[in-house]
Design a protein around this motif. Structure first.
Motif, PDB file in Angstrom:
ATOM      1  N   LEU A 151      50.721  44.323  31.930  1.00  0.00           N
ATOM      2  CA  LEU A 151      51.997  44.309  32.643  1.00  0.00           C
ATOM      3  C   LEU A 151      53.145  43.984  31.681  1.00  0.00           C
ATOM      4  O   LEU A 151      54.221  44.589  31.784  1.00  0.00           O
ATOM      5  CB  LEU A 151      51.957  43.303  33.798  1.00  0.00           C
ATOM      6  CG  LEU A 151      51.113  43.740  34.993  1.00  0.00           C
ATOM      7  CD1 LEU A 151      50.841  42.566  35.915  1.00  0.00           C
ATOM      8  CD2 LEU A 151      51.794  44.886  35.733  1.00  0.00           C
TER       9      LEU A 151
ATOM     10  N   LEU B  38      45.237  41.745  32.365  1.00  0.00           N
ATOM     11  CA  LEU B  38      46.192  42.356  33.281  1.00  0.00           C
ATOM     12  C   LEU B  38      47.605  41.890  32.947  1.00  0.00           C
ATOM     13  O   LEU B  38      48.545  42.689  32.919  1.00  0.00           O
ATOM     14  CB  LEU B  38      45.830  42.013  34.720  1.00  0.00           C
ATOM     15  CG  LEU B  38      46.758  42.539  35.801  1.00  0.00           C
ATOM     16  CD1 LEU B  38      46.883  44.054  35.747  1.00  0.00           C
ATOM     17  CD2 LEU B  38      46.271  42.090  37.163  1.00  0.00           C
ATOM     18  N   GLN B  39      47.747  40.612  32.658  1.00  0.00           N
ATOM     19  CA  GLN B  39      49.061  40.073  32.278  1.00  0.00           C
ATOM     20  C   GLN B  39      49.582  40.772  31.030  1.00  0.00           C
ATOM     21  O   GLN B  39      50.745  41.161  30.958  1.00  0.00           O
ATOM     22  CB  GLN B  39      48.943  38.561  32.055  1.00  0.00           C
ATOM     23  CG  GLN B  39      50.258  37.857  31.759  1.00  0.00           C
ATOM     24  CD  GLN B  39      50.612  37.822  30.282  1.00  0.00           C
ATOM     25  OE1 GLN B  39      49.730  37.783  29.425  1.00  0.00           O
ATOM     26  NE2 GLN B  39      51.881  37.848  29.978  1.00  0.00           N
TER      27      GLN B  39
ATOM     28  N   LEU C 235      48.549  48.468  40.247  1.00  0.00           N
ATOM     29  CA  LEU C 235      48.402  47.133  40.815  1.00  0.00           C
ATOM     30  C   LEU C 235      47.371  47.101  41.940  1.00  0.00           C
ATOM     31  O   LEU C 235      46.629  46.126  42.072  1.00  0.00           O
ATOM     32  CB  LEU C 235      49.757  46.618  41.320  1.00  0.00           C
ATOM     33  CG  LEU C 235      50.777  46.286  40.234  1.00  0.00           C
ATOM     34  CD1 LEU C 235      52.141  46.033  40.853  1.00  0.00           C
ATOM     35  CD2 LEU C 235      50.319  45.101  39.398  1.00  0.00           C
TER      36      LEU C 235
ATOM     37  N   VAL D 280      42.420  38.459  34.297  1.00  0.00           N
ATOM     38  CA  VAL D 280      43.822  38.196  34.649  1.00  0.00           C
ATOM     39  C   VAL D 280      44.687  38.189  33.394  1.00  0.00           C
ATOM     40  O   VAL D 280      45.785  38.753  33.390  1.00  0.00           O
ATOM     41  CB  VAL D 280      43.955  36.871  35.429  1.00  0.00           C
ATOM     42  CG1 VAL D 280      45.424  36.465  35.576  1.00  0.00           C
ATOM     43  CG2 VAL D 280      43.299  36.992  36.797  1.00  0.00           C
TER      44      VAL D 280
ATOM     45  N   LEU E  17      52.715  44.323  44.143  1.00  0.00           N
ATOM     46  CA  LEU E  17      52.329  45.594  44.759  1.00  0.00           C
ATOM     47  C   LEU E  17      53.218  45.921  45.950  1.00  0.00           C
ATOM     48  O   LEU E  17      53.584  47.080  46.172  1.00  0.00           O
ATOM     49  CB  LEU E  17      50.863  45.538  45.177  1.00  0.00           C
ATOM     50  CG  LEU E  17      50.288  46.716  45.945  1.00  0.00           C
ATOM     51  CD1 LEU E  17      50.413  48.003  45.152  1.00  0.00           C
ATOM     52  CD2 LEU E  17      48.833  46.438  46.285  1.00  0.00           C
TER      53      LEU E  17
ATOM     54  N   LEU F 227      51.417  35.754  36.420  1.00  0.00           N
ATOM     55  CA  LEU F 227      50.017  35.686  36.008  1.00  0.00           C
ATOM     56  C   LEU F 227      49.833  34.700  34.860  1.00  0.00           C
ATOM     57  O   LEU F 227      48.842  33.969  34.811  1.00  0.00           O
ATOM     58  CB  LEU F 227      49.498  37.072  35.613  1.00  0.00           C
ATOM     59  CG  LEU F 227      49.394  38.086  36.744  1.00  0.00           C
ATOM     60  CD1 LEU F 227      48.912  39.428  36.206  1.00  0.00           C
ATOM     61  CD2 LEU F 227      48.491  37.593  37.851  1.00  0.00           C
TER      62      LEU F 227
ATOM     63  N   VAL G 192      49.679  39.493  42.161  1.00  0.00           N
ATOM     64  CA  VAL G 192      49.464  40.948  42.081  1.00  0.00           C
ATOM     65  C   VAL G 192      49.818  41.594  43.419  1.00  0.00           C
ATOM     66  O   VAL G 192      50.500  42.630  43.468  1.00  0.00           O
ATOM     67  CB  VAL G 192      48.006  41.269  41.675  1.00  0.00           C
ATOM     68  CG1 VAL G 192      47.732  42.768  41.763  1.00  0.00           C
ATOM     69  CG2 VAL G 192      47.725  40.760  40.267  1.00  0.00           C
TER      70      VAL G 192
ATOM     71  N   ALA H 216      44.045  47.034  40.344  1.00  0.00           N
ATOM     72  CA  ALA H 216      43.821  45.722  39.743  1.00  0.00           C
ATOM     73  C   ALA H 216      43.482  44.689  40.818  1.00  0.00           C
ATOM     74  O   ALA H 216      42.566  43.872  40.635  1.00  0.00           O
ATOM     75  CB  ALA H 216      45.052  45.291  38.950  1.00  0.00           C
ATOM     76  N   ALA H 217      44.200  44.729  41.927  1.00  0.00           N
ATOM     77  CA  ALA H 217      43.910  43.793  43.023  1.00  0.00           C
ATOM     78  C   ALA H 217      42.499  44.007  43.543  1.00  0.00           C
ATOM     79  O   ALA H 217      41.767  43.039  43.797  1.00  0.00           O
ATOM     80  CB  ALA H 217      44.934  43.963  44.141  1.00  0.00           C
TER      81      ALA H 217
ATOM     82  N   ALA I 225      55.577  39.940  37.542  1.00  0.00           N
ATOM     83  CA  ALA I 225      54.137  39.777  37.758  1.00  0.00           C
ATOM     84  C   ALA I 225      53.462  39.216  36.515  1.00  0.00           C
ATOM     85  O   ALA I 225      52.607  38.326  36.612  1.00  0.00           O
ATOM     86  CB  ALA I 225      53.504  41.104  38.158  1.00  0.00           C
TER      87      ALA I 225
ATOM     88  N   LEU J 265      45.840  36.529  42.096  1.00  0.00           N
ATOM     89  CA  LEU J 265      45.651  37.656  43.004  1.00  0.00           C
ATOM     90  C   LEU J 265      46.842  37.791  43.948  1.00  0.00           C
ATOM     91  O   LEU J 265      47.298  38.907  44.225  1.00  0.00           O
ATOM     92  CB  LEU J 265      44.343  37.507  43.779  1.00  0.00           C
ATOM     93  CG  LEU J 265      43.942  38.668  44.668  1.00  0.00           C
ATOM     94  CD1 LEU J 265      43.897  39.990  43.910  1.00  0.00           C
ATOM     95  CD2 LEU J 265      42.594  38.381  45.310  1.00  0.00           C
TER      96      LEU J 265
END
Length: 138
Positions: free
Chosen positions: A132, A128-129, A84, A125, A73, A40, A69, A87-88, A36, A66
């Motif tokens: 992760l 989030l990257q 996740l 994003v 998920l 991203l 993600v 986050a989505a 993921a 998106l």
């Protein structure tokens, strides 16, 4: 709360849970998180590269993020799935954005985002990257 702030709060919570060993990512979690994170990174590059793109391309990249993600998920359970999923949910405003003119017709509620909204979503994003990517080494 904006997307960036929501993702930041989620990332901080995940990092704290891992640091406190409340959440110990499994090898499967790490594999999914790594994929993921890579997806991203490909979807939303650097701020400079994104700003050179058209609005259509920027929105396409955000939707690809998106989708990445959502795909991740679909492959996990437990804390990574909860992370996740949240986050989505935080990124769902991009689903209501449009990058083409309405030309007087219906838009199904889609709105044209502003340049700062694109930047905020792209920053979210990227954060989030990063979160992760940190899960892969936990």
């Amino acid at each position: 709360m904006d997307m960036r702030a929501v993702i930041e709060a989620l990332a901080e919570e995940a990092e704290r849970l891992i640091r406190d060993q409340v959440w110990v990512p499994t090898p499967a979690d790490r594999t999914v998180a790594a994929k993921a994170a890579a997806d991203l990174h490909v979807a939303v590059g650097t701020p400079q590269s994104q700003q050179t793109l058209s609005e259509v391309d920027r929105l396409e990249h955000l939707r690809e993020a998106l989708a990445a993600v959502a795909i991740a998920l679909a492959h996990v359970h437990g804390r990574l799935a909860w992370f996740l999923g949240a986050a989505a949910t935080a990124l769902t405003p991009v689903l209501h954005w449009r990058a083409v003119p309405a030309e007087g017709g219906p838009t199904f509620g889609a709105v044209a985002p502003t340049p700062p909204q694109y930047a905020e979503a792209e920053d979210a994003v990227r954060r989030l990257q990063s979160a992760l990517a940190s899960i892969t080494t936990a």
